[in-house]
Design an enzyme around this catalytic site. Structure first.
Site, PDB file in Angstrom:
ATOM      1  N   LYS A   2     -65.892  14.217 -13.407  1.00 38.10           N
ATOM      2  CA  LYS A   2     -64.445  14.018 -13.542  1.00 38.10           C
ATOM      3  C   LYS A   2     -64.056  12.945 -14.557  1.00 38.10           C
ATOM      4  CE  LYS A   2     -62.273  16.709 -10.435  1.00 38.10           C
ATOM      5  NZ  LYS A   2     -61.053  17.495 -10.692  1.00 38.10           N
ATOM      6  N   ASP A   6     -59.438  14.382  -4.157  1.00 34.31           N
ATOM      7  CA  ASP A   6     -60.378  14.671  -3.075  1.00 34.31           C
ATOM      8  C   ASP A   6     -61.580  13.740  -3.128  1.00 34.31           C
ATOM      9  OD1 ASP A   6     -59.217  16.907  -1.643  1.00 34.31           O
ATOM     10  OD2 ASP A   6     -59.473  18.035  -3.487  1.00 34.31           O
TER      11      ASP A   6
END
Length: 394
Positions: free
Chosen positions: A78, A123
Site C-alpha cells: 500500500k 482495513d
C-alpha cells in the site's frame, strides 16, 4: 472441500472498453512515479518469485508471484500508492514540478507543511502506509479502522506516530466518517476509493501502483504473462496494475482476472446486478480477508476494470486459507512466501481452478492452458500475525 466456493462473471471487453479511461497511465507518468519511489529511504524492488515446481504440478508453463511483504518495513504494497499521493499533495503546496518531486527535496521544505494532517480510513495496510509516510515527512496522520479490526493492525499503525482509532462502523461507513472529520478539522483526506467530486487523490494512488509494473518489466522482460490475477477491495490496486500493463508496455495484453471475497464482492455484484454501475454490499462484510473487506467500489476503479478485466471472480475464505498454506509450505525447489489472507487469495484461486475438477469450466472460460504464464501479487505478509499463524497451523 465442499466449502470452497468460486463464482465467475465473464466481461465483454470489446463492448465495454473505453480507451480514454487509461489516459492517466503512460510511460512518462510511470517514470515520474518510479523516480519518486526510488528516492524514498530504504527503497528496494520487491522480489519476483518463480514458483516453477508449483507451475509444473499445476501443468502450466510459468507461475510468478511478486512478494510485497518485502516492501520497505511495512509488510504490504500500500505504501506505493499512499506515498505518491502524499507527495503530489505536498508538491502542489510547495509549487514543485513533478520532475522535482523527490523525497529529500520535499523534506527539505518541511517547515512549510509541518502542520499538515492526513486522515484516512483503512482495513490496516493503507493506514499503516499513510502513517509511515507522514512520519518520514514530518506530517501528522489520523487513521480510522472499521469495527472488529485486530489490535495488531491498530498497534502497527500507532508505531509510526499516527493517532489511530477503531470505530463502531463497517469499512464504508468508516470512510464516510473519515471524510467528515477531514471537513470538520481542515485535514487532507487520503483515501484510495473514489466518488463523485473526489478523484484526484485516488487517481494518484492508482498511479503509485505503476511501480509494481515497472519493477516487473525490469525483472522478467523475457517472460510475458498471459494471465494476471488481481485481488480487489475497492479496486484501486487492480485498476492501477491493469492500466499500467495496458499503457506502459507495448506487449500483448494479458487477461486480467479480478478476485474478491464472497463476503464483500462489490465489484462482482456491480458487474452482475448493475451492469458495471456501482453496487454497495451492505452489512458487516464477513471475510477473513480484512484488506479486501470493502462494500462499495471506487467509481474510477470500477470503470477501468469494466473496461479491461476479462473476468470478475468471488470466492470463499477457504480459497485464501489454501493459498496461505501453499505459499508458506513451498514445494521442493520453490521459495516459501509469508502471505496473509488478502495476499494469498489469488494463489489459492489459481490452485483450485487448475486442480479441482469442479471448476474446470471456469478454467476453460479463462483459457488457462498448458502454455499459460500466470502472474500474481502477494499484496501482504503476516500483517495480523496471530491470525496468520492460526491459519497456517490448522
Amino acid at each position: 472441500m465442499n466449502n470452497i466456493n468460486i463464482s465467475c462473471i465473464l466481461n465483454d471487453i470489446q463492448k465495454n472498453h473505453d480507451p480514454s479511461l487509461f489516459d492517466f497511465a503512460d510511460n512518462k507518468i510511470a517514470k515520474t512515479v518510479f523516480k519518486f519511489h526510488k528516492s524514498l529511504p530504504g527503497y528496494e524492488p520487491t522480489p519476483l518469485v518463480n514458483l516453477s515446481s508449483l507451475a509444473k504440478k499445476l501443468a502450466i508453463a510459468h507461475l510468478f508471484i511478486k512478494d510485497e511483504s518485502k516492501r520497505f518495513d511495512l509488510n504490504a504494497f500500500k505504501v506505493l500508492g499512499a506515498s505518491y499521493a502524499i507527495a503530489r499533495v505536498l508538491a502542489n503546496k510547495l509549487n514543485l514540478d513533478k520532475d522535482e518531486m523527490i523525497f529529500n527535496k520535499i523534506l527539505s521544505r518541511q517547515p512549510e507543511f509541518q502542520n499538515t494532517t492526513f486522515v484516512t480510513a483503512t482495513d490496516g495496510n493503507h493506514g499503516r502506509a499513510v502513517a509511515w509516510v507522514s512520519e518520514k515527512l514530518c506530517c501528522k496522520a489520523v487513521v480510522y479502522l472499521p469495527k472488529n479490526s485486530s489490535r495488531a493492525r491498530l498497534k502497527a499503525i500507532k508505531q509510526f506516530g499516527a493517532k489511530a482509532f477503531i470505530t463502531d462502523y463497517n469499512y464504508d461507513d468508516t470512510v464516510i466518517y473519515a471524510n467528515n472529520m477531514a471537513e470538520q478539522n481542515n485535514w487532507i483526506l487520503l483515501q484510495d476509493t473514489s466518488w463523485e467530486g473526489y478523484e484526484d487523490v485516488p487517481t494518484h494512488i492508482m498511479q503509485g501502483y505503476f511501480t509494481l509494473v515497472t519493477e516487473f518489466l525490469f525483472q522478467k522482460p523475457k517472460i510475458w504473462p498471459t494471465h494476471i490475477f488481481l485481488q480487489a477491495g475497492v479496486g484501486s490496486l487492480a485498476a492501477g496494475v491493469l492500466a499500467g500493463f495496458q499503457n506502459i508496455s507495448q506487449k500483448n495484453k494479458p487477461k486480467f482476472i479480478v478476485v474478491e471475497p464472497s463476503g464483500a464482492p462489490c465489484l462482482y455484484e456491480s458487474m452482475k446486478l448493475r451492469h458495471g454501475k456501482p453496487y454497495r454490499v451492505r452489512g458487516d462484510l464477513p471475510t477473513i480477508m480484512a484488506g479486501l473487506a470493502c462494500g462499495e467500489p471506487s467509481i474510477l476503479g470500477l470503470k477501468i476494470l469494466k473496461s479491461g478485466a476479462r473476468a470478475f471472480i468471488k470466492c470463499s475464505d477457504h480459497v485464501a486459507r489454501r493459498g496461505m498454506k501453499i505459499l508458506g509450505n513451498a514445494l521442493p525447489g520453490d521459495e516459501s512466501i509469508i502471505s496473509g489472507e488478502s495476499g494469498a487469495v489469488t494463489l489459492g484461486l489459481v490452485y483450485e481452478l487448475l486442480s479441482n475438477k469442479r471448476f474446470r469450466l471456469i478454467k476453460n472460460e479463462l483459457d488457462i492452458t498448458k502454455d499459460a504464464k500466470i502472474l500474481l501479487f502477494s499484496t501482504e505478509g503476516d500483517t495480523d500475525p496471530d491470525s496468520y499463524n492460526k491459519i497456517i497451523r490448522s
